[in-house]
Design a protein around this motif. Structure first.
Motif, PDB file in Angstrom:
ATOM      1  N   GLY A  52       0.793  -1.229   0.000  1.00 52.60           N
ATOM      2  CA  GLY A  52       0.000   0.000   0.000  1.00 52.60           C
ATOM      3  C   GLY A  52       0.815   1.264   0.000  1.00 52.60           C
ATOM      4  N   LEU A  53       2.141   1.155  -0.147  1.00 53.70           N
ATOM      5  CA  LEU A  53       3.006   2.328  -0.026  1.00 53.70           C
ATOM      6  C   LEU A  53       3.084   3.162  -1.296  1.00 53.70           C
ATOM      7  CD1 LEU A  53       5.896   0.797   2.085  1.00 53.70           C
ATOM      8  CD2 LEU A  53       4.224   2.489   2.827  1.00 53.70           C
ATOM      9  N   ILE A  54       2.806   2.562  -2.437  1.00 53.74           N
ATOM     10  CA  ILE A  54       2.758   3.332  -3.674  1.00 53.74           C
ATOM     11  C   ILE A  54       1.425   3.062  -4.363  1.00 53.74           C
ATOM     12  CG2 ILE A  54       5.261   3.316  -3.957  1.00 53.74           C
ATOM     13  CD1 ILE A  54       4.886   1.249  -6.200  1.00 53.74           C
ATOM     14  N   THR A  55       1.094   3.932  -5.284  1.00 56.21           N
ATOM     15  CA  THR A  55      -0.173   3.808  -5.984  1.00 56.21           C
ATOM     16  C   THR A  55      -0.005   4.255  -7.428  1.00 56.21           C
ATOM     17  OG1 THR A  55      -2.514   4.443  -5.889  1.00 56.21           O
ATOM     18  CG2 THR A  55      -0.921   6.157  -5.398  1.00 56.21           C
ATOM     19  N   PRO A  56      -0.771   3.672  -8.366  1.00 53.70           N
ATOM     20  CA  PRO A  56      -0.718   4.154  -9.747  1.00 53.70           C
ATOM     21  C   PRO A  56      -1.260   5.577  -9.821  1.00 53.70           C
ATOM     22  CG  PRO A  56      -1.797   1.996  -9.604  1.00 53.70           C
ATOM     23  CD  PRO A  56      -1.690   2.535  -8.207  1.00 53.70           C
ATOM     24  N   VAL A  57      -0.677   6.368 -10.691  1.00 50.23           N
ATOM     25  CA  VAL A  57      -1.156   7.738 -10.908  1.00 50.23           C
ATOM     26  C   VAL A  57      -1.400   7.911 -12.396  1.00 50.23           C
ATOM     27  CG1 VAL A  57      -0.026   8.693  -8.875  1.00 50.23           C
ATOM     28  CG2 VAL A  57       1.218   8.594 -11.006  1.00 50.23           C
ATOM     29  N   ALA A  58      -1.683   9.138 -12.828  1.00 44.40           N
ATOM     30  CA  ALA A  58      -1.993   9.403 -14.232  1.00 44.40           C
ATOM     31  C   ALA A  58      -0.929   8.812 -15.142  1.00 44.40           C
ATOM     32  CB  ALA A  58      -2.110  10.907 -14.452  1.00 44.40           C
ATOM     33  N   GLU A  59      -1.373   8.225 -16.213  1.00 37.76           N
ATOM     34  CA  GLU A  59      -0.436   7.541 -17.115  1.00 37.76           C
ATOM     35  C   GLU A  59       0.472   8.516 -17.835  1.00 37.76           C
ATOM     36  OE1 GLU A  59      -3.059   5.227 -19.542  1.00 37.76           O
ATOM     37  OE2 GLU A  59      -2.882   3.483 -18.239  1.00 37.76           O
ATOM     38  N   ALA A  76      -1.605   8.336   1.886  1.00 32.85           N
ATOM     39  CA  ALA A  76      -2.682   7.871   2.758  1.00 32.85           C
ATOM     40  C   ALA A  76      -2.477   6.441   3.241  1.00 32.85           C
ATOM     41  CB  ALA A  76      -4.019   7.987   2.028  1.00 32.85           C
ATOM     42  N   ALA A  77      -1.362   5.806   2.842  1.00 38.31           N
ATOM     43  CA  ALA A  77      -1.147   4.407   3.212  1.00 38.31           C
ATOM     44  C   ALA A  77      -1.139   4.216   4.723  1.00 38.31           C
ATOM     45  CB  ALA A  77       0.165   3.905   2.618  1.00 38.31           C
ATOM     46  N   LYS A  78      -0.516   5.140   5.417  1.00 40.66           N
ATOM     47  CA  LYS A  78      -0.439   5.103   6.873  1.00 40.66           C
ATOM     48  C   LYS A  78      -0.560   6.530   7.399  1.00 40.66           C
ATOM     49  CE  LYS A  78       0.644   0.702   7.918  1.00 40.66           C
ATOM     50  NZ  LYS A  78      -0.020  -0.121   8.959  1.00 40.66           N
ATOM     51  N   VAL A  79      -0.668   6.668   8.700  1.00 39.80           N
ATOM     52  CA  VAL A  79      -0.609   7.983   9.336  1.00 39.80           C
ATOM     53  C   VAL A  79       0.442   7.939  10.430  1.00 39.80           C
ATOM     54  CG1 VAL A  79      -3.009   8.585   8.862  1.00 39.80           C
ATOM     55  CG2 VAL A  79      -2.433   7.397  10.991  1.00 39.80           C
ATOM     56  N   VAL A  80       0.858   9.110  10.875  1.00 37.05           N
ATOM     57  CA  VAL A  80       1.735   9.216  12.034  1.00 37.05           C
ATOM     58  C   VAL A  80       1.073  10.136  13.039  1.00 37.05           C
ATOM     59  CG1 VAL A  80       3.861   8.797  10.726  1.00 37.05           C
ATOM     60  CG2 VAL A  80       3.062  11.149  11.069  1.00 37.05           C
ATOM     61  N   VAL A  81       1.420   9.937  14.307  1.00 33.94           N
ATOM     62  CA  VAL A  81       0.947  10.819  15.375  1.00 33.94           C
ATOM     63  C   VAL A  81       2.078  11.787  15.708  1.00 33.94           C
ATOM     64  CG1 VAL A  81       0.143  10.970  17.756  1.00 33.94           C
ATOM     65  CG2 VAL A  81      -0.598   9.068  16.320  1.00 33.94           C
ATOM     66  N   ALA A  82       1.742  13.070  15.805  1.00 35.29           N
ATOM     67  CA  ALA A  82       2.731  14.100  16.141  1.00 35.29           C
ATOM     68  C   ALA A  82       2.274  14.821  17.393  1.00 35.29           C
ATOM     69  CB  ALA A  82       2.880  15.089  14.986  1.00 35.29           C
ATOM     70  N   ALA A  83       3.188  15.048  18.321  1.00 32.19           N
ATOM     71  CA  ALA A  83       2.837  15.724  19.567  1.00 32.19           C
ATOM     72  C   ALA A  83       3.859  16.791  19.905  1.00 32.19           C
ATOM     73  CB  ALA A  83       2.738  14.717  20.707  1.00 32.19           C
ATOM     74  N   ASP A  84       3.362  17.944  20.335  1.00 31.24           N
ATOM     75  CA  ASP A  84       4.206  19.061  20.768  1.00 31.24           C
ATOM     76  C   ASP A  84       3.837  19.385  22.205  1.00 31.24           C
ATOM     77  OD1 ASP A  84       5.636  21.449  21.083  1.00 31.24           O
ATOM     78  OD2 ASP A  84       4.034  22.633  20.146  1.00 31.24           O
ATOM     79  N   VAL A  85       4.761  19.147  23.119  1.00 27.75           N
ATOM     80  CA  VAL A  85       4.544  19.455  24.532  1.00 27.75           C
ATOM     81  C   VAL A  85       5.344  20.709  24.877  1.00 27.75           C
ATOM     82  CG1 VAL A  85       4.808  18.660  26.905  1.00 27.75           C
ATOM     83  CG2 VAL A  85       4.196  17.025  25.111  1.00 27.75           C
ATOM     84  N   VAL A  92      -1.599  17.596  19.941  1.00 29.01           N
ATOM     85  CA  VAL A  92      -1.434  16.290  19.313  1.00 29.01           C
ATOM     86  C   VAL A  92      -2.129  16.339  17.966  1.00 29.01           C
ATOM     87  CG1 VAL A  92      -3.510  15.297  20.389  1.00 29.01           C
ATOM     88  CG2 VAL A  92      -1.648  13.790  19.636  1.00 29.01           C
ATOM     89  N   ALA A  93      -1.534  15.677  16.974  1.00 27.88           N
ATOM     90  CA  ALA A  93      -2.061  15.740  15.613  1.00 27.88           C
ATOM     91  C   ALA A  93      -1.867  14.410  14.906  1.00 27.88           C
ATOM     92  CB  ALA A  93      -1.370  16.861  14.828  1.00 27.88           C
ATOM     93  N   ILE A  94      -2.626  14.245  13.839  1.00 30.18           N
ATOM     94  CA  ILE A  94      -2.495  13.100  12.942  1.00 30.18           C
ATOM     95  C   ILE A  94      -2.062  13.642  11.587  1.00 30.18           C
ATOM     96  CG2 ILE A  94      -3.655  11.128  11.876  1.00 30.18           C
ATOM     97  CD1 ILE A  94      -3.546  10.963  14.896  1.00 30.18           C
ATOM     98  N   SER A  95      -1.010  13.055  11.006  1.00 28.51           N
ATOM     99  CA  SER A  95      -0.515  13.492   9.701  1.00 28.51           C
ATOM    100  C   SER A  95      -0.398  12.297   8.763  1.00 28.51           C
ATOM    101  CB  SER A  95       0.867  14.147   9.833  1.00 28.51           C
ATOM    102  OG  SER A  95       0.822  15.276  10.671  1.00 28.51           O
ATOM    103  N   ASP A  96      -0.479  12.574   7.448  1.00 29.83           N
ATOM    104  CA  ASP A  96      -0.242  11.501   6.484  1.00 29.83           C
ATOM    105  C   ASP A  96       1.254  11.375   6.225  1.00 29.83           C
ATOM    106  OD1 ASP A  96       0.502  13.492   4.666  1.00 29.83           O
ATOM    107  OD2 ASP A  96      -1.361  13.381   3.517  1.00 29.83           O
ATOM    108  N   LEU A  97       1.625  10.480   5.318  1.00 30.15           N
ATOM    109  CA  LEU A  97       3.041  10.211   5.086  1.00 30.15           C
ATOM    110  C   LEU A  97       3.758  11.317   4.320  1.00 30.15           C
ATOM    111  CD1 LEU A  97       3.036   6.372   4.330  1.00 30.15           C
ATOM    112  CD2 LEU A  97       3.511   7.558   6.488  1.00 30.15           C
ATOM    113  N   ALA A  98       3.001  12.321   3.874  1.00 28.70           N
ATOM    114  CA  ALA A  98       3.623  13.484   3.239  1.00 28.70           C
ATOM    115  C   ALA A  98       3.821  14.615   4.250  1.00 28.70           C
ATOM    116  CB  ALA A  98       2.769  13.968   2.073  1.00 28.70           C
ATOM    117  N   GLY A  99       3.385  14.382   5.496  1.00 28.64           N
ATOM    118  CA  GLY A  99       3.528  15.397   6.530  1.00 28.64           C
ATOM    119  C   GLY A  99       2.375  16.373   6.596  1.00 28.64           C
ATOM    120  N   THR A 100       1.303  16.117   5.836  1.00 30.54           N
ATOM    121  CA  THR A 100       0.127  16.989   5.881  1.00 30.54           C
ATOM    122  C   THR A 100      -0.683  16.704   7.138  1.00 30.54           C
ATOM    123  OG1 THR A 100      -0.001  17.018   3.462  1.00 30.54           O
ATOM    124  CG2 THR A 100      -1.978  17.685   4.671  1.00 30.54           C
ATOM    125  N   VAL A 101      -0.926  17.730   7.931  1.00 27.57           N
ATOM    126  CA  VAL A 101      -1.699  17.559   9.159  1.00 27.57           C
ATOM    127  C   VAL A 101      -3.168  17.351   8.796  1.00 27.57           C
ATOM    128  CG1 VAL A 101      -2.431  18.637  11.317  1.00 27.57           C
ATOM    129  CG2 VAL A 101      -0.078  18.925  10.524  1.00 27.57           C
TER     130      VAL A 101
END
Length: 393
Positions: A52-59, A76-85, A92-101
């Motif tokens: 699920g780490l790569i996906t087909p895109v426009a030809e 969108a394959a996975k998410v990461v949890v980010a926290a700033d104390v 606390v936030a959830i981001s995709d693998l591109a770093g988009t919150v």
């Protein structure tokens, strides 16, 4: 586990590293870039698709016959949890693998309450954000946490943090893992802010200083595109460098004349109170500046000069291309940065400042959360982590 399986896992991971930049590529382009046979590339592309780490895109454009398929990273394959104390807040936030919150929540929270109450809020907040986003803990690739004190990065344990009572040598990754079983990366909040600022505004810059001016003062150092932490994790702790103007002013660290005792938000507020102006916090100072109070503006400008005095040495030692000023006190705008520029550009050598930009943080209050995301993503998508994920799949 066979040697062939390990080699295949390594190969799959190496191919994925090429696609992490988000640029779509065909199998033929991947074969050319790697020097691998197209049949080998096809097998590894299929494995990455299965994971699920790569996906087909426009030809891609066809040169005759059927257009070739292109592939790119699937954020969108996975998410990461980010926290700033912080000293008095937590995010606390959830981001995709591109770093988009994708989602986040913030609360007032005193770090002095201790690790268990603070980390409990972070974990419960993360689980709530995951549920609200239609995700589960199984979708989390890693978690990044920034804390306001020195951290031994290899263990994720705070080391003698001055404003974090009860946190010294507390095993943050182990505690979090008991409640959210994912890899946990911990670093100083200024370090992760430097990562967030670079990812947001300066991805091509190899030498950057992020200066956080808030309750304390610290610097995150990126050199040759790598975050520098130092031997004990306190690289960039400029808040406790002595400044001549403050020789008699005591600092909470036990010394006198520290930059933090002169130019932090509370220090500026204290200086204004001595002039009979009602100011108790850094936020009060910001409000006064925004209302045009001349004394507050002058005090902030002087704080910028004091910071600039220390940064002049940093410029000579590190030779950065960018100095980004962030933290809660950066909300005063150009007044603080004007003081920094005044001293740095005057006292540093022309060669060091010819192409040096001293700017307000672009990522601003999001810098730490974005940086915590990047910390988690870099771990989750590292060659070692991907090879392990392939072998366990």
């Amino acid at each position: 586990m066979t040697t062939d399986a390990v080699q295949t896992g390594n190969g799959v991971s190496q191919l994925f590293q090429l696609l992490r930049d988000g640029v779509p590529r065909t199998r033929a382009e991947l074969a050319k870039s790697t020097g691998l046979a197209r049949s080998t590339v096809a097998v590894r592309v299929d494995e990455l698709m299965r994971m699920g780490l790569i996906t087909p895109v426009a030809e891609a454009a066809s040169t005759g016959g059927r257009p070739p398929s292109q592939f790119a990273i699937n954020p969108a394959a996975k998410v990461v949890v980010a926290a700033d104390v912080g000293a008095s807040h937590a995010t606390v936030a959830i981001s995709d693998l591109a770093g988009t919150v994708l989602a986040e929540k913030t609360t007032d929270l005193d770090v002095a309450l201790g690790p268990v109450p603070v980390l409990t809020w972070l974990v419960e907040g993360a689980l709530q954000l995951l549920a609200d986003s239609g995700r589960t803990s199984a979708d989390v690739a890693a978690m990044g946490i920034g804390v306001p004190g020195p951290v031994e990065h290899s263990t994720g344990q705070p080391v003698n943090p001055p404003i974090m009572p009860g946190w010294d040598r507390f095993d943050i990754p182990a505690w979090v893992y008991q409640h959210l079983p994912v890899p946990v990366l911990v670093d100083n909040d200024v370090n992760i802010s430097a990562l967030g600022e670079r990812a947001t505004a300066w991805p091509a810059v190899e030498h950057l200083l992020f200066v956080k001016v808030a309750t304390g003062i610290g610097t995150g150092i990126i050199s040759d595109s790598r975050l520098l932490r130092g031997a004990q994790g306190i690289a960039g702790d400029i808040g406790h460098v002595q400044v001549a103007r403050g020789a008699d002013i005591p600092c909470q660290c036990g010394n006198r004349g520290c930059l933090e005792a002169l130019a932090s938000g509370p220090a500026i507020a204290r200086a204004l109170r001595a002039q009979g102006i009602e100011a108790h916090t850094g936020s009060d100072v910001v409000d006064l500046v925004k209302r045009g109070n001349v004394d507050a503006i002058q005090a902030v400008r002087q704080a910028g000069r004091d910071i600039g005095e220390v940064l002049t040495t940093c410029v000579s030692v590190m030779n950065p291309s960018v100095i980004a000023v962030g933290g809660s006190m950066a909300r005063v705008g150009e007044h603080l940065i004007a003081g920094v520029r005044e001293v740095v550009y005057t006292r540093s050598t022309p060669l060091a400042t010819e192409y040096l930009s001293i700017v307000q943080s672009v990522a601003a209050q999001q810098a730490a959360v974005i940086g915590a995301s990047m910390l988690a993503i870099e771990h989750a998508l590292s060659p070692e982590s991907l090879t392990a994920a392939f072998l366990s799949a």
